[in-house]
Enzyme design. Structure first.
Site, short mmCIF file in Angstrom:
data_model
loop_
_atom_site.label_atom_id
_atom_site.label_comp_id
_atom_site.label_asym_id
_atom_site.label_seq_id
_atom_site.Cartn_x
_atom_site.Cartn_y
_atom_site.Cartn_z
N ASP A 149 0.80 -1.32 0.47
CA ASP A 149 -0.53 0.23 -0.21
C ASP A 149 0.88 1.37 -0.10
OD1 ASP A 149 -2.23 1.36 1.20
OD2 ASP A 149 -3.55 0.15 1.08
N HIS A 215 -4.19 6.08 2.98
CA HIS A 215 -4.45 5.41 2.31
C HIS A 215 -4.13 3.92 3.21
CE1 HIS A 215 -5.69 2.01 -0.15
NE2 HIS A 215 -7.05 2.03 -0.55
N SER A 578 -11.11 -0.97 -1.31
CA SER A 578 -9.94 -0.97 -0.53
C SER A 578 -9.96 -0.80 0.79
CB SER A 578 -9.21 0.89 -0.40
OG SER A 578 -8.48 0.75 -1.79
#
Ligand SMILES: *[C@@H]1O[C@H](CO)[C@@H](O)[C@H](O)[C@H]1NC(C)=O
Ligand SMILES: *[C@@H]1O[C@H](CO)[C@@H](O)[C@H](O)[C@H]1NC(C)=O
Ligand SMILES: *[C@@H]1O[C@H](CO)[C@@H](O)[C@H](O)[C@H]1NC(C)=O
Ligand SMILES: *[C@@H]1O[C@H](CO)[C@@H](O)[C@H](O)[C@H]1NC(C)=O
Ligand SMILES: *[C@@H]1O[C@H](CO)[C@@H](O)[C@H](O)[C@H]1NC(C)=O
Ligand SMILES: *[C@@H]1O[C@H](CO)[C@@H](O)[C@H](O)[C@H]1NC(C)=O
Ligand SMILES: *[C@@H]1O[C@H](CO)[C@@H](O)[C@H](O)[C@H]1NC(C)=O
Length: 804
Positions: A149, A215, A578
């Site tokens: 990520d 994220h 996600s």
């Protein structure tokens, strides 16, 4: 949406400009690009190079000293290098090379709503509406979840290691030392952190496992974050944050950066390292944009995941956010667990209150124009409360005292009416907007809602009510400005109130976060859909998990995300597949730690066959249209947090199954032998590797394409008993089948009883599909084996169409 579109464009323009120069070719150094040279299996002794790999590399590096970007040698063989198109072509012909392809740029699977990197998606950490109350994960010490990520913010309280034992001795990873990251940032929770050099395309170099976007931090805390009490998003969604597997360890592989996206060559390097480091689970909340679906041979995630699974690592990926378009699912290789996104029972509600001071008669007409006179009168007596969605910390009057106007009526002279009603920049009259709440359409994707907000604010408007059915279901963040999103159905009420009232007034209430919203879960509109196209005969996605309005850890210094006058958020609410993916990764880690010997496919089977199909109204889970979701929307169903720990039986998908899939994809046996060392004796590709054979892969779901009612179709499946061990009574059992078949399709299972006497016993059955009349549409159903204690359910999809 504009920002996201811009982002995708920048990714694709990178990709395209890159493809462009690879097509035009030429030896000019400045036209060189990064290529991935994939060579299949690794050398048998760990970390050393295969002879052909070593030779190829040394001949390249004597000619081009600085060409190497990554070398892959632990989990598989190959490298990424800066090459001209000619060099790439010539390398592709060298012995031992399986494929050579330009380094693709993949994207994060946050929702496409709002400003991509700023107002992303969210994952619910602590609440899964259908889960049983018991946490599955407290004692799952030892499982290691590798996450590919944007990096991690190690100071987040979610990564405290208070409850953790020592780092498992088998761990072979490392904690990178970079300018803003070093071994002191790792602990007994974050046990590994690596980052990958960006290639020469990058304008801004940034090289650290420290998350600059949020994220990766969000995803990591959702998968394996420690329990933290009293977290919220500025008071909203307050509660306890906890990852899906709080006892698990986290290893972050930072493969994406704010300026360079997520490069395929870095992703492969991370897979290679993660295999050598010894992770148990890999979690990838990223993938190719659905319009650039790569072939298997050029898909870094499919290739990396293949080798990871061969090494016993379960690989969980997001399905993508390109829904509800059919066939938009990505990360659909049969060795990957593909995760769709569902809503949870928490709403971020910001209501519009309409004034009611005037009692006005409105004529509403029904019927065709020719019957215009068939109408009736409707009365507005009192305040009307319209439920909106969105996160704002508005501080305006709670009683409806502000004039409200439809943006179309505020059109500036000379401006386009479409621009005006969509509240696009430079289309509305300041004199009219000033002091008012403005109702905006969201029917073009030229400007993001935040840009509409900024425009109204600039013109002196008080607030914005945005009409958008899709976004109504996913909370966006609007800071302190009063803004909310309403459905088109509710918009009709608002607009008719505005039309029918002399001095229409309204207000927008600040957001609250009620739970027990019903129905939940629903499949999120953005969640990518099946059928898979590589090929249709593997049913994808596999499973659905919470991916809407999820609260989880965030980077600690995001001053841009912070609403005016507030400190940066330590936890943030975002949405996307996600966010769904790490929920399943966490559950997979728990199952793995309780059952260390289970294969990746056994764990996937446990997750799929115990999935839930009903919502909190005890009705079928629905999709964005409000109709019953199909396996193309949710796979086997909503993930259960407890069911996968005790599935009773599992479908083991074998290496032979996967090799057959490679055969179908055009690899011959000689190439397959180069892709994996793990070839069972005597394996050959079927003479005619028809797509029908893919349906026979021992997968926990069944998909059939090209169905012909005259011929019918038969598929086989084999179940393995995983209950108890050979001493306990639990393992000695008889399962009987029940079939849920759609109208028009006859489904029979032979035998209809399966007997098991001990743990590890296998038993096979055959399913026959037949029909009298041709199928008009794809149809769905399920086959469930039960023994009174366990239920083992497999969805199926039958299509008369060929591969899409
Ligand atoms: C498999 O690898 C060997 C050794 O490098 C090579 O000679 C052969 O050509 C490869 N086969 C294929 C089909 O690529
Ligand atoms: C939850 O855990 C407790 C204690 O371990 C156990 O007694 C109970 O049966 C569990 N409940 C469920 C629904 O699994
Ligand atoms: C590691 O980073 C911390 C700050 O994050 C710093 O205080 C410390 O000196 C660094 N250690 C080393 C060995 O560089
Ligand atoms: C551990 O990692 C090193 C490189 O970092 C590698 O050479 C070695 O093979 C790995 N060990 C195992 C057991 O994977
Ligand atoms: C509002 O009134 C205008 C003009 O009378 C009409 O064109 C429009 O359709 C009305 N809108 C609604 C939502 O009633
Ligand atoms: C956040 O912290 C990182 C690392 O310390 C730093 O590089 C970055 O500039 C900071 N961002 C902001 C917005 O302050
Ligand atoms: C499927 O099962 C049937 C009945 O057990 C058997 O005759 C057939 O050979 C099997 N087919 C395959 C492809 O394994």
């Amino acid at each position: 949406m504009k920002a996201l579109i811009t982002f995708i464009f920048s990714l694709t323009s990178l990709f395209f400009s890159f493809s462009l120069f690879t097509e035009t070719g030429g030896a000019a150094a400045e036209k060189d690009g990064v290529y991935i040279v994939y060579m299949g299996a690794a050398a048998s002794s760990k970390g050393s190079l295969r002879d052909d790999h070593a030779q190829l590399l040394s001949s390249l590096l004597t000619r081009k000293k600085n060409a190497l970007v990554h070398n892959y040698k632990y989990g598989f063989s190959g490298f990424a290098a800066i090459l001209s198109e000619e060099e790439a072509h010539s390398i592709a012909k060298r012995p031992g090379v399986v494929s050579v392809f330009p380094d693709p740029v993949l994207e994060l699977h946050t929702t496409r709503s709002w400003d991509f990197l700023k107002y992303q998606t969210s994952v619910e950490v602590e609440s899964n509406p259908n889960s049983d109350s018991n946490s599955t994960s407290q004692d799952s010490d030892g499982a290691i979840i590798g996450i590919l990520d944007t990096g991690i913010w190690p100071e987040s309280e979610s990564f405290n290691d208070k409850a953790m034992g020592p780092v498992p001795s088998r761990w072979n990873g490392t904690c990178a030392r970079e300018q803003d990251f070093n071994a002191s940032n790792c602990n007994k929770k974050i046990i590994g952190a690596r980052s990958y050099d960006v290639d020469q395309r990058s304008i801004i170099k940034y090289h650290s496992p420290r998350d600059m976007i949020g994220h990766g931090t969000h995803v990591a805390s959702t998968a394996g974050g420690s329990e933290v009490q009293g977290v919220s998003y500025y008071g909203l969604a307050a509660g306890t944050a906890k990852g899906g597997s709080p006892g698990s360890r986290i290893a972050m592989y930072a493969v994406c950066s704010p300026h360079n996206g997520c490069s395929g060559s870095s992703i492969l390097a991370a897979f290679d390292d993660a295999i050598s480091d010894g992770v148990d689970v890999l979690s990838l909340s990223l993938g190719a944009p659905s319009f650039l679906k790569p072939e298997l041979a050029n898909d870094p995630i499919a290739l990396g995941a293949f080798h990871a699974v061969q090494h016993g690592i379960i690989v969980v990926c997001s399905a993508g956010n390109a829904g509800p378009t059919p066939g938009s699912v990505v990360n659909a290789a049969p060795w990957i667990v593909t995760v769709a996104a569902s809503t949870i029972d928490r709403d971020f509600e910001s209501d519009v209150v309409l004034g009611g001071n005037k009692v006005i008669k409105v004529m509403i007409f029904f019927g065709p124009l020719s019957c215009l006179l068939v109408g009736r009168f409707r009365h507005f007596y009192s305040l009307t409360d319209i439920q909106g969605e969105g996160i704002n910390f508005a501080d305006i009057q709670k009683t409806p005292t502000y004039p409200i106007i439809y943006a179309k009526s505020a059109k500036k002279s000379g401006a386009d009416e479409n621009d005006a009603r969509n509240c696009n920049p430079d289309s509305m009259d300041q004199g009219i907007i000033k002091g008012k709440i403005v109702v905006c359409d969201n029917e073009d994707s030229l400007y993001a809602p935040s840009e509409k907000k900024d425009e109204v604010k600039k013109l002196g408007g008080i607030g914005v009510v945005l009409i958008d059915d899709e976004s109504r279901t996913v909370a966006s963040t609007f800071g302190i400005f009063p803004m909310t999103v309403i459905s088109s159905k509710d918009a009709a009420k608002v607009l008719s109130y505005i039309n029918s009232t002399k001095n229409p007034v309204a207000t927008i209430l600040p957001t609250t976060s009620p739970t027990k919203y019903k129905p939940a879960p629903n499949i999120a509109y953005f969640s990518s859909r099946g059928p898979s196209t590589i090929p249709k005969n593997i049913l994808k996605p596999d499973i659905a998990a919470p991916g809407v309005n999820i609260l989880a850890a965030w980077i600690g210094n995001d001053t841009v995300e912070a609403p005016e006058g507030k400190e940066p958020p330590l936890y943030n609410v975002i949405s996307g597949t996600s966010m769904a993916c790490p929920h399943v990764s966490g559950i997979a880690a728990t199952v793995k730690s309780r059952n260390p010997k289970w294969s990746p496919s056994a764990i996937r089977s446990a997750i799929m066959t115990t999935a839930i199909q009903i919502n909190n109204l005890k009705a079928s889970i629905t999709n964005e249209k409000g109709t019953a979701a199909t396996p193309y929307d949710l796979g086997a169903g909503e993930v259960s947090t407890t069911g996968p720990l005790q599935p009773g039986l599992v479908y083991e998908t074998t290496t032979i199954d996967y090799l057959n899939f490679l055969c179908y994809n055009g690899y011959d046996i000689s190439t397959i032998k180069n892709i994996t060392n793990n070839i069972p004796d005597g394996f050959t590709c079927p003479k005619e590797s028809s797509i029908d054979l893919i349906s026979n892969i021992n997968y926990p779901s069944i998909a059939i394409s090209n169905f012909n009612e005259k011929a019918g179709r038969k598929v086989n499946r084999t179940l393995t008993n995983v209950a108890g061990d050979d001493k306990t009574e639990d393992a000695k059992t008889v399962y009987t089948v029940s079939i849920d078949a759609p109208a028009g399709l006859d489904v029979r299972v032979v035998p209809d009883k399966l007997q098991f006497t001990k743990n590890g016993d296998k038993s096979s059955y055959q399913v026959s599909f037949s029909a009298v009349n041709p199928l008009k549409n794809d149809v769905f159903g399920s086959i469930t084996w039960s023994n009174g204690k366990y239920k083992v359910r497999s969805p199926f999809a039958v299509s008369s169409k060929n591969d899409d």
